[in-house]
Design an enzyme around this catalytic site. Structure first.
Site, PDB file in Angstrom:
ATOM      1  N   HIS A 228       0.869  -1.176   0.000  1.00  0.00           N
ATOM      2  CA  HIS A 228       0.000   0.000   0.000  1.00  0.00           C
ATOM      3  C   HIS A 228       0.910   1.232   0.000  1.00  0.00           C
ATOM      4  O   HIS A 228       1.565   1.525   1.000  1.00  0.00           O
ATOM      5  CB  HIS A 228      -0.916  -0.007   1.219  1.00  0.00           C
ATOM      6  CG  HIS A 228      -1.947  -1.092   1.181  1.00  0.00           C
ATOM      7  ND1 HIS A 228      -2.477  -1.665   2.318  1.00  0.00           N
ATOM      8  CD2 HIS A 228      -2.548  -1.709   0.129  1.00  0.00           C
ATOM      9  CE1 HIS A 228      -3.363  -2.582   1.971  1.00  0.00           C
ATOM     10  NE2 HIS A 228      -3.414  -2.629   0.656  1.00  0.00           N
ATOM     11  N   GLU A 231       1.368   4.032   2.789  1.00  0.00           N
ATOM     12  CA  GLU A 231       1.742   3.613   4.145  1.00  0.00           C
ATOM     13  C   GLU A 231       3.254   3.718   4.301  1.00  0.00           C
ATOM     14  O   GLU A 231       3.975   2.736   4.459  1.00  0.00           O
ATOM     15  CB  GLU A 231       1.204   2.210   4.415  1.00  0.00           C
ATOM     16  CG  GLU A 231      -0.324   2.184   4.387  1.00  0.00           C
ATOM     17  CD  GLU A 231      -0.934   0.796   4.540  1.00  0.00           C
ATOM     18  OE1 GLU A 231      -0.174  -0.175   4.765  1.00  0.00           O
ATOM     19  OE2 GLU A 231      -2.169   0.676   4.437  1.00  0.00           O
ATOM     20  N   HIS A 326       2.856  -2.909   7.197  1.00  0.00           N
ATOM     21  CA  HIS A 326       1.854  -1.906   6.830  1.00  0.00           C
ATOM     22  C   HIS A 326       1.865  -0.761   7.844  1.00  0.00           C
ATOM     23  O   HIS A 326       2.559  -0.828   8.865  1.00  0.00           O
ATOM     24  CB  HIS A 326       0.456  -2.534   6.813  1.00  0.00           C
ATOM     25  CG  HIS A 326       0.231  -3.484   5.685  1.00  0.00           C
ATOM     26  ND1 HIS A 326      -0.561  -3.188   4.600  1.00  0.00           N
ATOM     27  CD2 HIS A 326       0.702  -4.743   5.478  1.00  0.00           C
ATOM     28  CE1 HIS A 326      -0.575  -4.212   3.769  1.00  0.00           C
ATOM     29  NE2 HIS A 326       0.182  -5.177   4.276  1.00  0.00           N
ATOM     30  N   GLU A 399       1.606  -4.123  11.637  1.00  0.00           N
ATOM     31  CA  GLU A 399       1.053  -2.778  11.489  1.00  0.00           C
ATOM     32  C   GLU A 399       1.771  -1.816  12.434  1.00  0.00           C
ATOM     33  O   GLU A 399       2.158  -2.194  13.545  1.00  0.00           O
ATOM     34  CB  GLU A 399      -0.446  -2.774  11.834  1.00  0.00           C
ATOM     35  CG  GLU A 399      -1.304  -3.636  10.920  1.00  0.00           C
ATOM     36  CD  GLU A 399      -1.768  -2.900   9.679  1.00  0.00           C
ATOM     37  OE1 GLU A 399      -1.350  -1.735   9.489  1.00  0.00           O
ATOM     38  OE2 GLU A 399      -2.557  -3.487   8.915  1.00  0.00           O
TER      39      GLU A 399
END
Length: 492
Positions: A228, A231, A326, A399
């Site tokens: 992504h 990010e 991420h 994350e």
């Protein structure tokens, strides 16, 4: 006025003029620009001399995602520069309203603020949270709006604003070039493939050369990042992992002797370059296409999956970990997502690594870590590979917050810096020492001078498959779990 041919639809030297004004731009007619690498700003409307509505450009070929912004402002005038105090003792500032976010939940509610730097102060810093407001606005179809007040202090400066610390494709390439020039015998860089726009898909291998000998057994840790593109903390965490693993730290040396690290730090280089938040050039969320990636529409994902499938079928290779990095837009701290298995023992073993990481990293939260098999996540790397790989392999999404972390026992949020993101990456790497119980080996390690590579062995021993990545060769007997081509989550 602006350039309608700007790449990706970004504004290019967009000059905001008052309504009805027909002359040449003057000082104070702000000039907005996002036509640069990783830039994003689609439109600017002037509300007054001191207020502007800004519109994020959607991801290319996908109107759903509007989160990342990155633009410059210049040509400010004296009345916009100085803190003018009126008769009511109010400091006047320029107000920017970002009016078309695609998400309703946001860390702006919790104190997050945009990043800013200028030509005279090139280090990124966060705006004061007291100058940032996030609210539902009736003037913009009840969309959520993020408004921030800013006081320009130098007429000659160009100011840049961004959602988070930018990390561009060019910066990444320069970083890898600098590592390659050091000619370390335990660092290998290979171009695994290319994106749709012909940007490099880099694969790094970090390990002792002895582990790459023909016939050598390998325990592989596979790490990916920036699937992504918006990010950006993912790249800082990934760089922290790489910097630690190539260092002369005794722990890094032990890890290189016992493990093989395969790292693809930037899976979506086109999206990164274009300033997208979530999608590739063609508008695909690549992290929903692991089940059957197309070699022409998702070439970077296709290449990585091919390599993983070949490693999966090599009897000398044990793919022990897959970690996809991420950044999270609504939660604090670092944390992980894992898979759910019917085998209770396997499920419990999966919790070991995040528990160890929680002990090593003050910004990592095990309480925020969760294990799931949501249907909407079926096409992610974590879910797909969790169904493909055998019971000794563990797949996680790592994350990290776009904003801050909260240290245990306190309630104060500590905003992340570039260095803090990289430190989390270092702690991820160090945690493998604890997981494999290699601590006793560290005391035996001295710190020699790094050896230079005499030749360039291939960074991996798996020739690329010519066929589609979804066609699996035969497995390793009973060692591997059966592959479900449609939905590997059914095997959970």
């Amino acid at each position: 006025m602006g350039n309608d041919d700007a790449i990706g639809g970004n504004v290019s030297k967009y000059i905001v003029l008052p309504a009805g004004y027909c002359g040449l731009p003057k000082k104070g007619h702000l000039i907005f620009d996002a036509c640069f690498e990783s830039g994003n700003l689609g439109r600017v409307d002037q509300v007054s001399e001191f207020e502007y509505d800004l519109f994020i450009r959607p991801d290319t070929c996908n109107p759903r995602f509007r989160v990342w912004f990155n633009f410059t402002v210049e040509n400010v005038k004296e009345s916009q520069v100085r803190k003018i105090v009126d008769t009511f003792n109010v400091v006047l500032r320029v107000i920017f309203n970002i009016v078309n976010f695609s998400k309703t939940k946001s860390l702006y509610r919790d104190g997050m603020a945009p990043m800013v730097k200028s030509t005279s102060r090139p280090k990124w810093q966060r705006l004061p949270p007291k100058n940032v407001y996030y609210y539902r606005c009736p003037d913009h179809r009840k969309n959520y709006v993020m408004s921030f007040a800013f006081c320009f202090d130098r007429e000659e400066d160009t100011y840049q604003f961004a959602y988070c610390y930018p990390y561009t494709y060019t910066r990444f390439q320069h970083y890898l070039d600098s590592l390659q020039k050091r000619n370390m015998d335990y660092f290998f860089r290979e171009q695994l493939g290319q994106s749709v726009q012909q940007r490099k898909l880099d694969l790094l291998t970090i390990t002792s050369p002895d582990n790459l000998r023909k016939g050598a057994e390998q325990k592989v840790i596979f790490i990916t990042g920036r699937v992504h593109p918006g990010e950006t903390p993912s790249s800082f965490v990934c760089q922290g992992i790489i910097d630690f693993l190539i260092s002369q730290h005794p722990i890094a040396r032990v890890l290189r002797e016992h493990l093989v690290f395969k790292i693809a730090p930037m899976l979506n280089p086109d999206g990164v370059y274009l300033g997208n938040y979530r999608c590739s050039l063609m508008g695909f969320d690549l992290n929903r296409h692991w089940l059957d990636p197309s070699p022409w529409a998702h070439p970077t994902l296709h290449g990585v999956k091919q390599l993983i499938v070949q490693m999966y079928n090599d009897p000398k290779t044990s793919l022990e970990f897959y970690i996809d990095i991420h950044a999270h837009s609504t939660m604090m701290n670092g944390f992980m997502y894992g898979n759910i298995f019917e085998d209770e023992e396997r499920f419990q073993r999966q919790a070991i690594f995040p528990k160890l990481l929680c002990q090593n990293a003050e910004d990592f939260s095990y309480s925020s870590t969760s294990f799931n098999r949501d249907a909407v996540k079926a096409g992610t790397g974590r879910r797909f590979l969790g169904g493909l790989l055998d019971h000794t392999s563990y797949c996680y999404t790592l994350e990290v917050s776009f904003y801050s972390y909260i240290i245990g026992g306190t309630t104060a949020a500590v905003p992340y810096t570039e260095e803090a993101y990289m430190k989390l990456g270092q702690n991820v790497a160090r945690t493998f020492l604890d997981y494999y119980r290699l601590n006793s080996m560290v005391e035996k390690v001295t710190v020699p001078m790094p050896r230079l590579r005499k030749e360039n062995p291939p960074p991996y021993k798996y020739p690329l498959l010519r066929g589609p990545a979804s066609n699996y060769p035969n497995g390793k007997g009973n060692k591997k779990s059966p592959v479900n081509h449609k939905d590997p989550s059914n095997s959970f």
